[in-house]
Design an enzyme around this catalytic site. Structure first.
Site, PDB file in Angstrom:
ATOM      1  N   HIS A 155      41.347   0.183  -6.523  1.00 37.62           N
ATOM      2  CA  HIS A 155      41.357  -0.440  -5.186  1.00 37.62           C
ATOM      3  C   HIS A 155      40.631  -1.787  -5.217  1.00 37.62           C
ATOM      4  O   HIS A 155      39.916  -2.092  -6.171  1.00 37.62           O
ATOM      5  CB  HIS A 155      40.671   0.474  -4.153  1.00 37.62           C
ATOM      6  CG  HIS A 155      41.533   1.627  -3.711  1.00 37.62           C
ATOM      7  ND1 HIS A 155      41.595   2.814  -4.414  1.00 37.62           N
ATOM      8  CD2 HIS A 155      42.374   1.776  -2.660  1.00 37.62           C
ATOM      9  CE1 HIS A 155      42.429   3.626  -3.802  1.00 37.62           C
ATOM     10  NE2 HIS A 155      42.925   3.031  -2.736  1.00 37.62           N
ATOM     11  N   LYS A 159      36.279  -2.127  -1.064  1.00 36.20           N
ATOM     12  CA  LYS A 159      36.268  -0.707  -0.685  1.00 36.20           C
ATOM     13  C   LYS A 159      34.868  -0.120  -0.866  1.00 36.20           C
ATOM     14  O   LYS A 159      34.220  -0.339  -1.884  1.00 36.20           O
ATOM     15  CB  LYS A 159      37.302   0.066  -1.525  1.00 36.20           C
ATOM     16  CG  LYS A 159      37.429   1.524  -1.104  1.00 36.20           C
ATOM     17  CD  LYS A 159      38.710   2.150  -1.619  1.00 36.20           C
ATOM     18  CE  LYS A 159      38.793   3.649  -1.330  1.00 36.20           C
ATOM     19  NZ  LYS A 159      38.790   3.947   0.117  1.00 36.20           N
TER      20      LYS A 159
HETATM   21  N1  LIG Z   1      44.426   7.091   5.409  1.00 36.61           N
HETATM   22  C1  LIG Z   1      44.983   5.979   4.919  1.00 36.61           C
HETATM   23  O1  LIG Z   1      46.217   5.891   4.751  1.00 36.61           O
HETATM   24  C2  LIG Z   1      44.106   4.816   4.586  1.00 36.61           C
HETATM   25  C3  LIG Z   1      42.759   4.932   4.736  1.00 36.61           C
HETATM   26  N2  LIG Z   1      41.958   3.850   4.575  1.00 36.61           N
HETATM   27  C4  LIG Z   1      40.546   4.046   4.894  1.00 36.61           C
HETATM   28  O2  LIG Z   1      40.302   3.437   6.156  1.00 36.61           O
HETATM   29  C5  LIG Z   1      38.943   3.010   6.237  1.00 36.61           C
HETATM   30  C6  LIG Z   1      38.892   1.553   6.663  1.00 36.61           C
HETATM   31  O3  LIG Z   1      39.474   0.740   5.652  1.00 36.61           O
HETATM   32  P1  LIG Z   1      39.599  -0.850   5.857  1.00 36.61           P
HETATM   33  O4  LIG Z   1      40.420  -1.147   7.049  1.00 36.61           O
HETATM   34  O5  LIG Z   1      39.998  -1.391   4.537  1.00 36.61           O
HETATM   35  O6  LIG Z   1      38.055  -1.219   6.131  1.00 36.61           O
HETATM   36  P2  LIG Z   1      37.464  -2.451   6.967  1.00 36.61           P
HETATM   37  O7  LIG Z   1      36.021  -2.506   6.607  1.00 36.61           O
HETATM   38  O8  LIG Z   1      38.320  -3.662   6.768  1.00 36.61           O
HETATM   39  O9  LIG Z   1      37.658  -1.990   8.497  1.00 36.61           O
HETATM   40  C7  LIG Z   1      36.799  -1.113   9.198  1.00 36.61           C
HETATM   41  C8  LIG Z   1      36.497  -1.743  10.532  1.00 36.61           C
HETATM   42  O10 LIG Z   1      35.761  -0.820  11.342  1.00 36.61           O
HETATM   43  C9  LIG Z   1      34.685  -1.542  11.935  1.00 36.61           C
HETATM   44  N3  LIG Z   1      33.639  -0.652  12.417  1.00 36.61           N
HETATM   45  C10 LIG Z   1      32.493  -0.259  11.788  1.00 36.61           C
HETATM   46  N4  LIG Z   1      31.748   0.524  12.604  1.00 36.61           N
HETATM   47  C11 LIG Z   1      32.434   0.626  13.773  1.00 36.61           C
HETATM   48  C12 LIG Z   1      32.184   1.289  15.015  1.00 36.61           C
HETATM   49  N5  LIG Z   1      31.048   2.005  15.227  1.00 36.61           N
HETATM   50  N6  LIG Z   1      33.103   1.191  16.001  1.00 36.61           N
HETATM   51  C13 LIG Z   1      34.231   0.472  15.825  1.00 36.61           C
HETATM   52  N7  LIG Z   1      34.525  -0.207  14.670  1.00 36.61           N
HETATM   53  C14 LIG Z   1      33.634  -0.122  13.666  1.00 36.61           C
HETATM   54  C15 LIG Z   1      34.267  -2.506  10.837  1.00 36.61           C
HETATM   55  O11 LIG Z   1      33.411  -3.549  11.297  1.00 36.61           O
HETATM   56  P3  LIG Z   1      32.436  -4.263  10.199  1.00 36.61           P
HETATM   57  O12 LIG Z   1      33.346  -4.880   9.170  1.00 36.61           O
HETATM   58  O13 LIG Z   1      31.654  -5.259  10.982  1.00 36.61           O
HETATM   59  O14 LIG Z   1      31.592  -3.146   9.617  1.00 36.61           O
HETATM   60  C16 LIG Z   1      35.622  -3.011  10.391  1.00 36.61           C
HETATM   61  O15 LIG Z   1      36.106  -4.033  11.219  1.00 36.61           O
HETATM   62  C17 LIG Z   1      38.337   3.300   4.860  1.00 36.61           C
HETATM   63  O16 LIG Z   1      37.650   4.538   4.919  1.00 36.61           O
HETATM   64  C18 LIG Z   1      39.561   3.415   3.952  1.00 36.61           C
HETATM   65  O17 LIG Z   1      39.334   4.198   2.823  1.00 36.61           O
HETATM   66  C19 LIG Z   1      42.441   2.632   4.229  1.00 36.61           C
HETATM   67  C20 LIG Z   1      43.780   2.468   4.027  1.00 36.61           C
HETATM   68  C21 LIG Z   1      44.727   3.554   4.172  1.00 36.61           C
HETATM   69  O1  LIG Z   2      40.282   1.734   1.259  1.00 38.62           O
HETATM   70  C1  LIG Z   2      41.509   1.559   1.069  1.00 38.62           C
HETATM   71  O2  LIG Z   2      42.003   0.437   1.025  1.00 38.62           O
HETATM   72  C2  LIG Z   2      42.356   2.739   0.901  1.00 38.62           C
HETATM   73  N1  LIG Z   2      41.819   3.905   1.066  1.00 38.62           N
HETATM   74  C3  LIG Z   2      42.484   5.154   1.055  1.00 38.62           C
HETATM   75  C4  LIG Z   2      41.767   6.145   0.158  1.00 38.62           C
HETATM   76  O3  LIG Z   2      40.530   6.063   0.020  1.00 38.62           O
HETATM   77  O4  LIG Z   2      42.419   7.028  -0.392  1.00 38.62           O
HETATM   78  C5  LIG Z   2      43.962   5.082   0.885  1.00 38.62           C
HETATM   79  C6  LIG Z   2      44.528   3.838   0.290  1.00 38.62           C
HETATM   80  O5  LIG Z   2      44.684   4.001  -1.084  1.00 38.62           O
HETATM   81  C7  LIG Z   2      43.803   2.569   0.624  1.00 38.62           C
END
Ligand SMILES: NC(=O)C1=CN([C@@H]2O[C@H](COP(=O)(O)OP(=O)(O)OC[C@H]3O[C@@H](n4cnc5c(N)ncnc54)[C@H](OP(=O)(O)O)[C@@H]3O)[C@@H](O)[C@H]2O)C=CC1
Ligand SMILES: O=C(O)C1=N[C@H](C(=O)O)C[C@H](O)C1
Length: 267
Positions: A155, A159
């Site tokens: 990744h 991450k």
């Molecule tokens: N299930 C799936 O298919 C997938 C899962 N994921 C997962 O999703 C999660 C997020 O990934 P990603 O988008 O890359 O991460 P990011 O860090 O880009 O996004 C997370 C966002 O949430 C914000 N945040 C933090 N605390 C709060 C709060 N209390 N209330 C509201 N918003 C808040 C962060 O702000 P700040 O940056 O200021 O902390 C940030 O803007 C990870 O756990 C990842 O592993 C990702 C892709 C696919």
């Molecule tokens: O953090 C990410 O970007 C992603 N997180 C998910 C995971 O932890 O499995 C899924 C995806 O691969 C992207």
């Protein structure tokens, strides 16, 4: 029309989900929020997702958007999503959680909370990965103990959790298919004079770098041959579209904790 609000709307996933909701029939973006200190708080959501002004500002709390929404889509962190689920339960609203890094205890809490509200919680919302889960289960069962299993995930550098939630799920599937206890046989890193590989172990290796969206390989290595099953995400759109589909699905379900295979009807 399903009314959806997006948690972490300024994030990589939250912003893409909000953009794609606006291009999807049958679902409407009614709000988005961040943590109270976020620099975009109070700004028009269009500053994050592009396009004309929406008239909706980035709020600083889930409590502001719950009255407007049928469902909250949350890709933040495990601890934050769990806190949001508590609020959603109180407001009797559905949730879709994509955050990863849940401990066993946090998962148990989510299961308990979802007794009164429908919630989809899954580490990977893409169709391809959910098919991979099935293929890996079959391969592990058919190949059995003569093939060593190693899971490799890669990744982007931003991450925060490791191994990925998807890699953990893959390891759980392999362990279950081979009747092994992952807590006992999971090997998460190797270094130094470690001796020969044990027959039972399931390796889970993490790579981080650059802007890699997300890659997962399950390697079944025997003597004389090997199988590698790989999924590569080309962009975040499959995760985002999966989350939107899950939101449209979950609002019609009875209370309970669901996974993506149930959403896709492939469990
Ligand atoms: N299930 C799936 O298919 C997938 C899962 N994921 C997962 O999703 C999660 C997020 O990934 P990603 O988008 O890359 O991460 P990011 O860090 O880009 O996004 C997370 C966002 O949430 C914000 N945040 C933090 N605390 C709060 C709060 N209390 N209330 C509201 N918003 C808040 C962060 O702000 P700040 O940056 O200021 O902390 C940030 O803007 C990870 O756990 C990842 O592993 C990702 C892709 C696919
Ligand atoms: O953090 C990410 O970007 C992603 N997180 C998910 C995971 O932890 O499995 C899924 C995806 O691969 C992207």
């Amino acid at each position: 029309m399903v009314r959806a609000a997006v948690a972490g709307i300024g994030g990589r996933m939250g912003s893409r989900i909000a953009q794609l909701i606006r291009e999807t029939d049958g679902i409407q973006l009614v709000g988005g929020f961040e943590h109270p200190q976020h620099p975009q708080r109070g700004k028009d959501i269009a500053q994050i997702i592009g396009g004309d002004a929406t008239g909706m500002t980035v709020s600083g709390s889930i409590e502001d958007v719950l009255p407007l929404a049928d469902v909250v889509i949350d890709f933040t962190t495990a601890a934050v999503s769990l806190a949001h689920l508590k609020s959603a339960v109180s407001a009797k609203k559905a949730m879709v959680i994509g955050s990863t890094g849940f401990s066993a205890d946090q998962l148990e809490q989510a299961k308990e909370l979802a007794r009164t509200t429908p919630c989809v919680l899954t580490p990977n919302m893409s169709m391809g990965v959910n098919i991979l889960f099935k293929l890996v289960s079959d391969a592990a069962r058919l190949l059995g103990k003569d093939f060593d299993v190693e899971i490799i995930e890669a990744h982007h550098r931003f991450k925060k959790d490791a191994p990925s939630g998807t890699a953990v799920k893959l390891a759980q599937i392999v362990a279950q298919s081979l009747n092994r206890n992952l807590d006992e046989v999971g090997v998460y890193a190797r270094h130094g004079i470690i001796g020969e590989r044990t027959e039972q172990e399931i390796g889970i290796q993490t790579l981080r770098g650059g802007d890699i969206v997300g890659e997962h390989t399950v390697l079944f290595a025997g003597l004389g041959e090997r199988i590698e099953l790989t999924h590569r995400a080309h962009s975040r759109d499959n995760f985002a579209r999966g989350a939107i589909h899950a939101a449209q699905w979950v609002i019609n379900q009875p209370p309970g904790l669901y996974d993506m295979q149930q959403v896709l009807g492939i469990s």
